[in-house]
Motif scaffolding. Structure first.
Motif, PDB file in Angstrom:
ATOM      1  N   TYR A   1       0.850  -1.182   0.000  1.00 56.12           N
ATOM      2  CA  TYR A   1       0.000   0.000   0.000  1.00 56.12           C
ATOM      3  C   TYR A   1       0.885   1.231   0.000  1.00 56.12           C
ATOM      4  CZ  TYR A   1       0.690   0.846   5.053  1.00 56.12           C
ATOM      5  OH  TYR A   1       1.219   1.101   6.289  1.00 56.12           O
TER       6      TYR A   1
ATOM      7  N   SER B   1       1.545   5.337   1.009  1.00 57.32           N
ATOM      8  CA  SER B   1       1.232   6.449   1.911  1.00 57.32           C
ATOM      9  C   SER B   1       1.860   7.720   1.344  1.00 57.32           C
ATOM     10  CB  SER B   1       1.777   6.172   3.314  1.00 57.32           C
ATOM     11  OG  SER B   1       1.597   7.297   4.157  1.00 57.32           O
TER      12      SER B   1
ATOM     13  N   THR C   1      -3.657   7.347   1.948  1.00 60.49           N
ATOM     14  CA  THR C   1      -3.149   6.033   1.599  1.00 60.49           C
ATOM     15  C   THR C   1      -3.908   5.490   0.400  1.00 60.49           C
ATOM     16  OG1 THR C   1      -4.678   4.916   3.107  1.00 60.49           O
ATOM     17  CG2 THR C   1      -2.502   5.508   3.981  1.00 60.49           C
ATOM     18  N   SER C   2      -3.265   4.571  -0.307  1.00 58.46           N
ATOM     19  CA  SER C   2      -3.865   3.964  -1.480  1.00 58.46           C
ATOM     20  C   SER C   2      -3.380   2.531  -1.579  1.00 58.46           C
ATOM     21  CB  SER C   2      -3.493   4.741  -2.750  1.00 58.46           C
ATOM     22  OG  SER C   2      -3.936   4.066  -3.911  1.00 58.46           O
TER      23      SER C   2
END
Length: 392
Positions: free
Chosen positions: A274, A276, A283-284
């Motif tokens: 993920y 940040s 976040t993605s």
């Protein structure tokens, strides 16, 4: 009566009168055109952004005595006038047509190359050695880390056969060799040979200054062993996400002869991650920002563009943390890097103002990679500012 007695003089006078009338007519047309364009510029609302040029446009400068005194106000006013001139996009396109008709192969600092490629000339290396000195000093402070540097040659270096005949470009390969020889305590990863061996594929976009995902893949595979990656992934799922990309070089030159295809490479691996986005506290679950595909600059599908700091956390469990000093070329490379590190910290020195030494100790960094395209590296000194701890 005299004119009838001297036919030659009569014809000359008639010719002079006709030329005078033509001159007056052209003057009236020219003045009228200038007046209409000026009125159009005054009556048309100022634009903040040019889609065709892919950049912000200058706004009317704030008037102050200090700005007038040092001359910056007049310079800003000139930029504003040029940017907000009525019909600017039309005149840029018209200028390009004229250049092509006269056989010229360069427009606004962009070479018009074969196969519809647009290329910027290689930048001159700086006269000073600030970046090199800062990198060498950084390497001397961190002998316990794996330190590597890759400066990616630009399209004009790798695809030189597509340049206009006799185009005046410097030897970027020689510049990179000289750079490699000036480094101390850090390994230089030369990917030129790997890229040159695959020029049958599209390594760079035709309309943009970036490399493609394919070019980044070949470079990664050439760098992998030196990065400590013994068994790089060879299988990827590829996705074509756009076939209508027009990049920065199309915008700058005014040439719209081709579209580019944007591809994403997803490694076939069980490693998850993920993203940040630093201070933004966002976040993605992916490095890809598909909303960028609805915008002009589709290369920003990688991370959505550039940020001062981005952290990528993975489930790789390698015990390695990579600190990556980068420009936008690294955004595309991250597709291939993330499976081999537990944590990757991307720092773009052009926007970063914190102390990197504290990042290294706090995040327990084990590896450092400097990755730039050659023009950015040679033209920008922000890396030296970030690495020089005395200036942080």
């Amino acid at each position: 009566m005299e004119e009838h007695r001297n036919p030659r003089r009569s014809r000359r006078l008639a010719y002079q009168r006709a030329r005078l009338q033509q001159g007056l007519l052209m003057s009236v047309i020219l003045l009228g055109t200038i007046l209409c364009l000026t009125l159009g510029s005054l009556l048309t609302p100022d634009r903040t952004y040019s889609d065709s040029e892919n950049r912000k446009l200058a706004q009317f400068p704030k008037l102050s005595w200090s700005a007038v005194k040092d001359g910056s106000w007049f310079s800003d006013l000139e930029s504003y006038t040029a940017d907000q001139f009525a019909g600017r996009d039309f005149w840029i396109a018209l200028r390009l047509r004229f250049l092509k008709l006269t056989g010229q192969k360069e427009s606004n600092g962009v070479y018009l190359c074969s196969d519809d490629y647009l290329m910027e000339p290689p930048a001159d290396p700086p006269q000073d050695s600030r970046n090199v000195e800062a990198i060498n000093a950084f390497a001397a402070r961190h002998t316990d880390l794996r330190l590597n540097m890759a400066v990616i040659p630009n399209a004009a270096c790798i695809l030189a056969d597509k340049l206009p005949k006799n185009a005046p470009v410097r030897d970027q390969s020689a510049d990179l060799t000289a750079l490699a020889g000036s480094l101390q305590g850090i390994s230089f990863l030369d990917v030129s040979a790997a890229l040159s061996a695959h020029t049958d594929g599209q390594l760079y976009y035709r309309t943009d200054h970036h490399w493609t995902s394919l070019g980044a893949r070949y470079a990664f595979e050439a760098m992998a062993a030196q990065l400590g990656i013994s068994q790089p992934i060879r299988n990827y799922d590829t996705y074509t996400v756009s076939t209508t990309f027009e990049g920065t070089l199309a915008s700058r030159s005014g040439s719209h002869a081709a579209y580019d295809t944007v591809e994403l490479y997803v490694p076939q691996t069980d490693v998850e991650y993920y993203v940040s986005y630093g201070d933004a506290a966002e976040t993605s679950a992916t490095i890809y920002d598909r909303s960028a595909l609805d915008q002009k600059d589709k290369y920003t599908v990688f991370f959505g563009g550039n940020y001062p700091r981005v952290d990528v956390y993975t489930t790789a469990e390698t015990g390695k943390t990579l600190l990556l000093f980068k420009d936008s070329y690294a955004n595309c490379l991250m597709q291939f890097l993330y499976p081999y590190y537990d944590h990757i910290i991307l720092i773009d020195p052009r926007y970063y103002y914190d102390n990197v030494e504290s990042v290294i100790s706090r995040e327990q960094v084990t590896d450092v990679l400097f990755l730039y395209n050659a023009n950015t590296y040679f033209e920008d000194t922000s890396l030296a500012d970030v690495l020089n701890v005395s200036e942080n």
